[in-house]
Design an enzyme around this catalytic site. Structure first.
Site, mmCIF file in Angstrom:
data_model
loop_
_atom_site.group_PDB
_atom_site.id
_atom_site.type_symbol
_atom_site.label_atom_id
_atom_site.label_comp_id
_atom_site.label_asym_id
_atom_site.label_seq_id
_atom_site.Cartn_x
_atom_site.Cartn_y
_atom_site.Cartn_z
ATOM 1 N N ASP A 43 -19.733 41.714 -62.481
ATOM 2 C CA ASP A 43 -19.645 40.388 -63.106
ATOM 3 C C ASP A 43 -18.177 39.984 -63.292
ATOM 4 O O ASP A 43 -17.885 38.878 -63.748
ATOM 5 C CB ASP A 43 -20.444 40.313 -64.415
ATOM 6 C CG ASP A 43 -19.889 41.216 -65.501
ATOM 7 O OD1 ASP A 43 -18.998 42.043 -65.211
ATOM 8 O OD2 ASP A 43 -20.361 41.103 -66.656
ATOM 9 N N SER A 44 -17.271 40.871 -62.883
ATOM 10 C CA SER A 44 -15.857 40.494 -62.809
ATOM 11 C C SER A 44 -15.678 39.307 -61.876
ATOM 12 O O SER A 44 -14.636 38.646 -61.893
ATOM 13 C CB SER A 44 -15.010 41.679 -62.323
ATOM 14 O OG SER A 44 -15.557 42.251 -61.157
ATOM 15 N N ASP A 82 -24.407 44.035 -61.122
ATOM 16 C CA ASP A 82 -24.010 44.092 -62.525
ATOM 17 C C ASP A 82 -24.853 43.113 -63.335
ATOM 18 O O ASP A 82 -24.811 41.901 -63.077
ATOM 19 C CB ASP A 82 -22.531 43.673 -62.598
ATOM 20 C CG ASP A 82 -21.779 44.367 -63.691
ATOM 21 O OD1 ASP A 82 -22.385 45.168 -64.433
ATOM 22 O OD2 ASP A 82 -20.562 44.114 -63.791
ATOM 23 N N LYS A 112 -26.310 47.803 -63.049
ATOM 24 C CA LYS A 112 -25.408 48.369 -64.059
ATOM 25 C C LYS A 112 -25.502 47.526 -65.320
ATOM 26 O O LYS A 112 -25.645 46.304 -65.241
ATOM 27 C CB LYS A 112 -23.963 48.365 -63.553
ATOM 28 C CG LYS A 112 -22.958 48.846 -64.592
ATOM 29 C CD LYS A 112 -21.575 49.052 -64.012
ATOM 30 C CE LYS A 112 -20.712 47.822 -64.002
ATOM 31 N NZ LYS A 112 -20.497 47.197 -65.326
ATOM 32 N N GLU A 114 -23.892 47.378 -69.646
ATOM 33 C CA GLU A 114 -22.833 47.866 -70.524
ATOM 34 C C GLU A 114 -23.369 48.295 -71.889
ATOM 35 O O GLU A 114 -24.256 47.652 -72.449
ATOM 36 C CB GLU A 114 -21.788 46.753 -70.742
ATOM 37 C CG GLU A 114 -21.079 46.337 -69.463
ATOM 38 C CD GLU A 114 -20.002 45.269 -69.703
ATOM 39 O OE1 GLU A 114 -19.741 44.910 -70.864
ATOM 40 O OE2 GLU A 114 -19.427 44.809 -68.696
ATOM 41 N N GLU A 182 -14.606 52.949 -68.706
ATOM 42 C CA GLU A 182 -13.494 51.991 -68.543
ATOM 43 C C GLU A 182 -12.558 52.026 -69.750
ATOM 44 O O GLU A 182 -12.999 52.010 -70.908
ATOM 45 C CB GLU A 182 -14.070 50.571 -68.384
ATOM 46 C CG GLU A 182 -12.984 49.514 -68.260
ATOM 47 C CD GLU A 182 -13.482 48.170 -67.736
ATOM 48 O OE1 GLU A 182 -14.661 48.040 -67.383
ATOM 49 O OE2 GLU A 182 -12.650 47.243 -67.673
HETATM 50 O O1 KIV Z 1 -17.527 43.839 -63.308
HETATM 51 C C1 KIV Z 1 -16.905 44.779 -62.776
HETATM 52 O O2 KIV Z 1 -16.237 44.608 -61.757
HETATM 53 C C2 KIV Z 1 -16.993 46.073 -63.408
HETATM 54 C C3 KIV Z 1 -16.108 47.165 -62.894
HETATM 55 C C4 KIV Z 1 -14.705 46.898 -63.206
HETATM 56 C C5 KIV Z 1 -16.544 48.503 -63.349
HETATM 57 O O3 KIV Z 1 -17.740 46.242 -64.311
#
Ligand code: KIV
Length: 267
Positions: A43-44, A82, A112, A114, A182
């Protein structure tokens, strides 16, 4: 193609796992060609592709769109999607439905999420109950920036250090097959990695995690910030504008198109 079992074997044999983010067809193509072990549609993308200040405005529809494009560019890679902010926070049915969208609509192999508090453990268990592999993410979790008070390194005090160690064991127990760590001190990354049977993947978590993950735009020098943990392998923020400027100048000065760029009638 790699599977959840591949990553477990890599931890056991001591082979480092390499994860990189990708968000679309070209980035996925380059990432797969380089042999990256896991592609994360992070989600970056909210920051590096969509231009937001943080990841909190990314939606499920955004993530599915980017996961599908990534799958088209990397048909043979293990891809994790994510789960965006609030897509696994409301209730278990919503959580399962959203996780399943990554697999069914996006073509991902895993998701993924968090955090490691009890409600997150329930989310991991529920998604695992749908036979969907889950990657957990602890430490500096960007979806919590408002409650964490910014992007500060986590686990620096004794109580935070111990809490993160406990949460790492708890996400493993809940069924996560991989753990992203992280923004934590190297010693904590080492101790968590040694205490778990599932692999750990670090980003700003030191040298002793089972693998490393970085963001595509960051390693290619296309991001505005360069945190201490980052290694930049190219400077595309310099070469891309330079190329665009050359195109501009060529057209303005009549150098493009040249003889070799034009079509001619058949004689
Ligand atoms: O969103 C993302 O790119 C991430 C990574 C930096 C682990 O969660």
């Amino acid at each position: 193609m790699n599977t959840v079992r591949t990553f477990k074997k890599m931890k056991e044999s001591g082979e480092k796992i390499v994860m990189l983010t990708a968000y679309d067809y070209p980035s996925a193509k380059f990432t797969e060609a380089a042999g990256i072990d896991i592609i994360l549609v992070g989600d970056s993308l909210g920051m590096v592709v969509q231009g937001y200040h943080d990841t909190l405005q990314v939606t499920m529809d955004d993530m599915i769109y980017h996961t599908r494009a990534t799958r088209r560019g990397a048909p043979n890679s293990f891809i994790a999607g994510d789960m965006p902010f609030m897509s696994y926070h409301l209730n278990i049915d919503e959580t399962k439905k959203n996780a399943a969208r990554f697999i069914v609509e996006g073509g991902a192999n895993a998701v993924k999420l968090e955090g490691g508090k009890p409600s997150r453990l329930e989310a991991i268990k529920a998604i695992r109950d749908c036979e969907i592999p889950v990657i957990a993410h602890l430490g500096l979790t960007p979806q919590s920036i408002h409650s964490l008070g910014g992007y500060a390194i986590q686990g620096k005090t004794k109580s935070d250090f111990d809490l993160l160690k406990e949460q790492a064991l708890a996400v493993q127990e809940a069924g996560a097959f991989l753990l992203v760590l992280e923004g934590i001190p190297e010693q904590l990354g080492k101790e968590i990695t040694e205490s778990l049977s599932i692999p750990t993947i670090g980003i700003g978590a030191g040298r002793y995690t089972d693998g490393q993950v970085l963001v595509y735009h960051d390693i290619l020098g296309m991001s505005d910030i360069e945190p201490k943990f980052l290694k930049v392998y190219a400077r595309l923020s310099e070469s891309i504008p330079q190329s665009i400027k050359e195109f501009y100048d060529d057209v303005k000065k009549g150098r493009f198109p040249a003889e070799e760029h034009i079509y001619k009638p058949i004689k």
